[in-house]
Write an enzyme that holds these catalytic residues in place. Structure first.
Site, PDB file in Angstrom:
ATOM      1  N   HIS A 128       0.799  -1.225   0.000  1.00  0.00           N
ATOM      2  CA  HIS A 128       0.000   0.000   0.000  1.00  0.00           C
ATOM      3  C   HIS A 128       0.835   1.281   0.000  1.00  0.00           C
ATOM      4  CE1 HIS A 128       1.155  -0.199   4.181  1.00  0.00           C
ATOM      5  NE2 HIS A 128       0.712   1.040   4.346  1.00  0.00           N
ATOM      6  N   HIS A 133       1.659   6.944  -0.701  1.00  0.00           N
ATOM      7  CA  HIS A 133       0.769   6.115   0.126  1.00  0.00           C
ATOM      8  C   HIS A 133      -0.549   5.921  -0.622  1.00  0.00           C
ATOM      9  CE1 HIS A 133      -1.529   4.715   3.603  1.00  0.00           C
ATOM     10  NE2 HIS A 133      -0.392   4.602   4.266  1.00  0.00           N
TER      11      HIS A 133
END
Length: 424
Positions: free
Chosen positions: A316, A331
């Protein structure tokens, strides 16, 4: 308990098939022979007790049934009241007991609406909205199990509001003449028509709804996002750790400012100010300056030439150090670490040298959305303090490779002078 016992004694090679089979083989007969009758007896006893209290004081009966109705629903004993209602309608043409619960649904959805407005958790919003809609039609189980009961205090507040509504219904002497998903028509008498008992029900429903909403707004806010805030706190620590990893992985520099450089878009999508990211860690700029992108394609690219200094098994997030010293954290989405890698595929390893535009991570936007998470992706310069200014140079739609950030620092000559100071 029986499932745990089965798992303990059934051999591993046949557990997948035999554990559920044996569990159901035992539980289903027990449910029909023991649990079902006991629940029925309890429901009938509660209904009879409420009827007796109604004879003494309709208002008191309404308060008690309103307060405890949703508790009865949880344990399934509310069906005893339905049986009594049908019996009363058959014998007298009406029932005055079950109608006392009609404010509970509206108390519940009043609380749920307040939670819908209070919460920052997109996943909870996705649960609360359909629960609110179904509660309007008297189906409150989604609201109870999905929204209020797990947070405890909102459930108690909804029961309180339902008690007030039930007392009003008892006061106005509302009766039910038939079963129906729409409560108000069921209370219209065949002889009296729409009288004060019907208007009283409407008043009680409105009071239950408004009171539930107000109580939740005034007293229940802290309980709404308690778990979410805890996850956010963990996310703050996670991102802080990520930034720290990038900083430690980057070679030490004795320059006052890094060399000026530009970063290109790592994603196709729409540029958003970092302040609009629904996460205070990023929106506040605490992790550094930068920009966010709402991606339209699920491929994350390198924003400049450099080295990958951080990857995660969950895929992620990724961090890199550019050739000019910029430390970048990308992110993908908010709270997507909770997916444990589902929908993500990391294409590089820590330490890999990459060129601007190289693919770093594949991610499935639809799968992430279906799990209740957003994919807004912050692109943060975690060492922003090493630059005089970090500027966003584009707005609106952006394609991979188009310049998005200008990092204003020292010229190459100034940086060289700082690294090799002349001694007079």
């Amino acid at each position: 308990m029986i499932e745990k016992w089965c798992k303990k004694w059934i051999p591993t090679v046949v557990k997948t098939f035999l554990v559920p089979f044996v569990t159901l083989l035992i539980v289903v007969p027990l449910t029909f022979l023991i649990i079902g009758p006991i629940a029925t007896w309890i429901g009938n006893a509660l209904a009879a007790m409420t009827s007796a209290i109604y004879g003494f004081s309709p208002v008191l009966a309404g308060v008690l049934l309103g307060v405890f109705w949703q508790v009865f629903v949880i344990f399934g004993v509310h069906w005893g009241f339905v049986a009594v209602m049908m019996s009363n309608v058959a014998a007298m043409g009406y029932d005055q007991i079950l109608g006392l619960s009609l404010g509970a649904s509206f108390a519940q959805i009043g609380v749920v609406l307040a939670i819908l407005l209070q919460t920052k958790d997109q996943k909870l919003k996705g649960i609360a909205l359909p629960a609110f809609i179904s509660g309007i039609f008297g189906v409150t189980e989604p609201a109870i199990y999905g929204v209020t009961l797990p947070r405890k205090k909102p459930f108690i507040l909804s029961c309180t509001a339902a008690g007030v509504g039930g007392g009003l219904i008892g006061f106005f002497g509302t009766r039910m003449y038939m079963m129906g998903g729409f409560s108000i028509p069921a209370t219209i008498g065949p002889k009296g028509g729409v009288d004060m008992s019907v208007y009283g029900l409407m008043i009680a429903m409105a009071v239950s709804f408004v009171l539930g909403f107000v109580l939740q707004i005034a007293l229940g806010k802290k309980s709404v996002d308690a778990d979410y805030d805890e996850k956010q706190a963990k996310a703050v620590q996670e991102v802080a750790n990520q930034a720290d990893v990038i900083a430690k992985a980057a070679p030490a520099s004795n320059t006052d400012l890094n060399v000026s450089t530009e970063l290109v878009s790592p994603l196709d999508g729409e540029l958003l100010p970092l302040s609009e990211v629904k996460d205070e860690v990023f929106s506040s700029g605490a992790m550094g300056e930068g920009v966010a992108i709402e991606p339209s394609q699920g491929v994350l690219h390198a924003p400049d030439d450099g080295r990958v200094v951080m990857t995660f098994p969950t895929g992620h997030a990724i961090g890199m150090k550019t050739k000019d010293g910029a430390e970048i954290l990308m992110h993908i989405g908010m709270d997507t670490v909770n997916l444990q890698g589902k929908g993500f595929e990391t294409l590089v390893d820590k330490g890999d040298e990459v060129k601007a535009g190289d693919e770093l991570v594949n991610f499935d936007i639809d799968e992430i959305h279906s799990a209740g998470y957003i994919v807004t992706t912050p692109i943060v310069v975690t060492n922003s303090k090493d630059y005089e200014k970090v500027s966003v140079v584009r707005q609106g739609e952006v394609k991979v490779g188009q310049e998005i950030l200008d990092l204003e620092g020292a010229t190459e000559k100034e940086a060289s002078t700082n690294e090799n100071p002349q001694i007079a």
